[in-house]
Design a protein around this motif. Structure first.
Motif, short mmCIF file in Angstrom:
data_model
loop_
_atom_site.label_atom_id
_atom_site.label_comp_id
_atom_site.label_asym_id
_atom_site.label_seq_id
_atom_site.Cartn_x
_atom_site.Cartn_y
_atom_site.Cartn_z
N ARG A 254 -23.91 7.66 -25.29
CA ARG A 254 -25.02 8.18 -24.50
C ARG A 254 -24.98 9.71 -24.52
NH1 ARG A 254 -22.41 5.74 -20.57
NH2 ARG A 254 -22.68 7.60 -19.25
N PRO A 255 -26.10 10.36 -24.84
CA PRO A 255 -26.11 11.83 -24.86
C PRO A 255 -25.73 12.45 -23.52
CG PRO A 255 -28.05 10.95 -25.97
CD PRO A 255 -27.38 9.79 -25.31
N ASP A 256 -26.08 11.76 -22.40
CA ASP A 256 -25.78 12.35 -21.10
C ASP A 256 -24.31 12.21 -20.71
OD1 ASP A 256 -25.69 9.64 -20.70
OD2 ASP A 256 -27.09 9.59 -19.00
N ARG A 257 -23.51 11.59 -21.58
CA ARG A 257 -22.09 11.50 -21.30
C ARG A 257 -21.38 12.80 -21.59
NH1 ARG A 257 -17.43 7.29 -23.70
NH2 ARG A 257 -15.82 8.04 -22.24
N PHE A 258 -22.04 13.72 -22.32
CA PHE A 258 -21.40 14.96 -22.74
C PHE A 258 -22.01 16.15 -21.99
CE2 PHE A 258 -21.11 11.94 -26.20
CZ PHE A 258 -19.77 11.99 -26.52
N LEU A 259 -21.16 17.03 -21.53
CA LEU A 259 -21.58 18.25 -20.85
C LEU A 259 -20.95 19.44 -21.57
CD1 LEU A 259 -22.87 19.83 -18.50
CD2 LEU A 259 -20.76 19.40 -17.19
N ILE A 260 -21.81 20.34 -22.07
CA ILE A 260 -21.33 21.51 -22.81
C ILE A 260 -21.51 22.75 -21.94
CG2 ILE A 260 -21.61 22.93 -24.88
CD1 ILE A 260 -22.74 20.50 -26.30
N ARG A 261 -20.45 23.53 -21.79
CA ARG A 261 -20.51 24.79 -21.05
C ARG A 261 -20.11 25.92 -21.98
NH1 ARG A 261 -17.24 22.76 -15.67
NH2 ARG A 261 -18.92 21.48 -14.75
N MET A 262 -20.99 26.89 -22.13
CA MET A 262 -20.73 28.03 -23.01
C MET A 262 -20.59 29.29 -22.18
SD MET A 262 -20.62 27.06 -26.15
CE MET A 262 -20.97 25.54 -27.05
N LEU A 263 -19.47 29.97 -22.36
CA LEU A 263 -19.25 31.26 -21.71
C LEU A 263 -19.41 32.34 -22.77
CD1 LEU A 263 -16.11 30.33 -19.55
CD2 LEU A 263 -18.52 30.29 -18.87
N GLU A 264 -20.59 32.85 -22.90
CA GLU A 264 -20.88 33.83 -23.96
C GLU A 264 -20.92 35.23 -23.37
OE1 GLU A 264 -24.49 32.07 -25.48
OE2 GLU A 264 -23.36 31.01 -27.04
N PRO A 265 -20.77 36.26 -24.18
CA PRO A 265 -20.68 36.21 -25.64
C PRO A 265 -19.28 35.85 -26.12
CG PRO A 265 -20.54 38.48 -24.91
CD PRO A 265 -20.78 37.66 -23.68
N LEU A 266 -19.24 35.17 -27.27
CA LEU A 266 -17.97 34.80 -27.88
C LEU A 266 -17.60 35.83 -28.93
CD1 LEU A 266 -18.56 30.97 -28.44
CD2 LEU A 266 -17.16 32.04 -26.67
N LEU A 284 -12.78 15.08 -29.48
CA LEU A 284 -13.91 14.38 -28.89
C LEU A 284 -13.75 12.87 -29.04
CD1 LEU A 284 -17.03 16.56 -29.81
CD2 LEU A 284 -16.04 16.15 -27.57
N GLU A 285 -13.31 12.42 -30.21
CA GLU A 285 -13.09 10.99 -30.41
C GLU A 285 -12.00 10.48 -29.47
OE1 GLU A 285 -11.82 7.86 -33.96
OE2 GLU A 285 -12.26 9.95 -34.44
N ASN A 286 -10.97 11.28 -29.26
CA ASN A 286 -9.90 10.89 -28.34
C ASN A 286 -10.44 10.75 -26.91
OD1 ASN A 286 -6.79 10.74 -27.91
ND2 ASN A 286 -7.47 12.23 -26.39
N GLY A 291 -10.78 8.04 -22.83
CA GLY A 291 -11.18 8.52 -21.52
C GLY A 291 -12.35 7.75 -20.96
N GLU A 292 -12.83 8.20 -19.82
CA GLU A 292 -13.97 7.58 -19.17
C GLU A 292 -14.86 8.67 -18.59
OE1 GLU A 292 -12.39 5.01 -16.20
OE2 GLU A 292 -11.26 3.75 -17.62
N GLY A 293 -16.05 8.27 -18.16
CA GLY A 293 -16.95 9.20 -17.49
C GLY A 293 -17.46 10.30 -18.40
N THR A 294 -17.80 11.41 -17.80
CA THR A 294 -18.37 12.55 -18.53
C THR A 294 -17.28 13.29 -19.31
OG1 THR A 294 -20.08 12.84 -16.84
CG2 THR A 294 -19.65 14.71 -18.30
N VAL A 295 -17.62 13.62 -20.55
CA VAL A 295 -16.72 14.44 -21.38
C VAL A 295 -17.26 15.86 -21.34
CG1 VAL A 295 -15.80 14.83 -23.68
CG2 VAL A 295 -16.12 12.49 -22.85
N THR A 296 -16.45 16.79 -20.82
CA THR A 296 -16.88 18.17 -20.67
C THR A 296 -16.21 19.03 -21.73
OG1 THR A 296 -17.10 17.86 -18.27
CG2 THR A 296 -16.99 20.14 -19.09
N THR A 314 -11.98 23.82 -24.39
CA THR A 314 -11.35 22.85 -23.50
C THR A 314 -12.17 21.56 -23.51
OG1 THR A 314 -10.59 24.64 -22.06
CG2 THR A 314 -10.52 22.42 -21.17
N VAL A 315 -11.50 20.45 -23.76
CA VAL A 315 -12.15 19.14 -23.77
C VAL A 315 -11.52 18.30 -22.66
CG1 VAL A 315 -12.66 17.06 -25.12
CG2 VAL A 315 -12.57 19.29 -26.25
N SER A 316 -12.34 17.87 -21.69
CA SER A 316 -11.84 17.13 -20.54
C SER A 316 -12.63 15.83 -20.38
CB SER A 316 -11.97 17.95 -19.25
OG SER A 316 -11.42 19.24 -19.40
N ASP A 317 -11.98 14.83 -19.79
CA ASP A 317 -12.68 13.58 -19.47
C ASP A 317 -12.34 13.17 -18.05
OD1 ASP A 317 -10.45 11.47 -19.43
OD2 ASP A 317 -10.10 12.41 -21.38
#
Length: 386
Positions: A254-266, A284-286, A291-296, A314-317
């Motif tokens: 589901r696209p809404d399972r992923f949350l992307i946060r960008m702290l720019e400028p990089l 991400l596959e891990n 994991g469960e829920g939202t992947v940030t 940082t990849v969190s679930d």
């Protein structure tokens, strides 16, 4: 205390070192006339076992490591004949010192290469050096190095486990490929176009699985040997993260399972784009599989003032996370966080790739309770400037 042997008094220390030894340094250090003699050393400080026998075959040195490896006390070895103090046998049960005859054999021999020998029920790695005052003269000192087999056993066990894992992972897709191709070749006319497409898509997916496994094995070989090459190009980390999230959505997530946060400028990042993709894909596959829920996914400049300028991801679930006692083993080979499949090689490869870039990777607990992986890559320099 001393031991009387054939008219010679041998101190009961593990390695007496009083007096020079012609043709070789004394058991306790360098000869006084040699460069660096002032450094000196205690044979008990050596990490490997050291046994020295004199020209008569009597043991005059038996250091602490030798006692630990052989489980023979130094006092039980010093002053005794080598064959009595160290009764080694080869794998066929033949007495080693009788077989090799270091004192009475060919005068041109210089020693014995390391080999696995038996000392009772204990296995030890043994090598020997014959010390002579002239090339074909009699043996004046027999210097023996002993090592335990634990490290070699661990390596062999790791290799055996790798082979078993590869065999298991290859069996399933290759069986599928063989079965579907054989069926199609024999009964092509009996299937509809939709059935043929389904079987060919399965064959294609299994072939990709085999290809990925072979690529993992090659990566492990390069990481272990220090030959993993990094071809640096400019990498847009924001675009790479979005591309991988889109690939997960295309694969059925589901696209809404992923949350992307960008702290720019990089900052500008010069890294190997293929290997960065490999790291992001594995993490991400891990997170999706275990994991469960939202992947940030958070991407920003490195905030740690002690590290070089770079980019941190940082990849969190929100799953159960990784037990505290298991976190030290997460990046080792064959570690699996659950029974949901996988070879257990992905995170080991991820760590190797990140460190090959000069970066760091850590694992911890996410704010929502799941697993959190964070890696940082330094800005570095492009390949043509390296």
């Amino acid at each position: 205390m001393s031991v009387r042997t054939s008219g010679t008094t041998v101190a009961a220390d593990s390695c007496p070192s009083d007096g020079p030894v012609r043709g070789a340094p004394p058991a306790g250090g360098l000869r006084s006339d040699e460069p660096g003699a002032g450094l000196g050393f205690d044979p008990d400080d050596l990490p490997d076992g050291l046994v020295v026998a004199d020209e008569t075959g009597r043991v005059i040195c038996f250091n602490a490591a030798a006692a630990r490896i052989t489980d023979i006390a130094a006092r039980d070895a010093l002053g005794h004949s080598l064959e009595h103090a160290l009764p080694l046998q080869d794998i066929e049960g033949r007495r080693w010192w009788t077989l090799t005859d270091p004192y009475g054999g060919l005068a041109i021999r210089r020693g014995q290469p390391e080999r696995n020998l038996l000392l009772g029920s204990r296995e030890v790695l043994v090598s020997a050096r014959y010390v002579r005052s002239r090339p074909t003269g009699p043996v004046e000192r027999l210097v023996i190095a002993l090592r335990g087999t634990e490290a070699r056993r661990r390596t062999e066990l790791s290799h055996a486990e790798l082979i078993a894992t590869v065999a298991h992972e290859l069996r399933s897709p290759l069986t599928s490929v063989k079965g579907f191709t054989a069926t199609l070749l024999q009964k092509w006319e009996r299937f509809t176009d939709d059935q043929k497409r389904l079987m060919l898509e399965t064959v294609d997916a299994d072939a990709n699985r085999v290809t990925r496994l072979i690529a993992e094995l090659l990566d492990i070989s390069r990481i272990d040997s220090g030959r993993l090459e990094v071809r640096r190009q400019r990498v847009d980390m924001s675009a790479a993260v979005r591309r991988h999230v889109q690939a997960q959505a295309t694969a059925g997530q589901r696209p809404d399972r992923f949350l992307i946060r960008m702290l720019e400028p990089l900052p500008d990042l010069w890294a190997d784009p293929d290997k960065v993709d490999q790291v992001l894909g594995n993490l991400l596959e891990n997170a999706v599989r275990h994991g469960e829920g939202t992947v940030t996914i958070e991407v920003g400049p490195s905030s740690d003032t002690t590290s070089a300028e770079g980019t941190t991801v940082t990849v969190s679930d929100e799953g159960p996370g990784i037990p505290e006692e298991s976190m030290s083993r997460v990046f080792t080979r064959f570690w699996r966080g659950s029974k949901r499949g996988g070879t257990g090689l992905g995170l080991y490869i991820v760590k190797g790739i990140v460190e090959a870039h000069g970066g760091t990777i850590t694992v911890g607990r996410a704010p929502a309770g799941g697993a959190q992986f964070r890696f940082s890559l330094p800005v570095a320099a492009p390949a043509f400037m390296a």
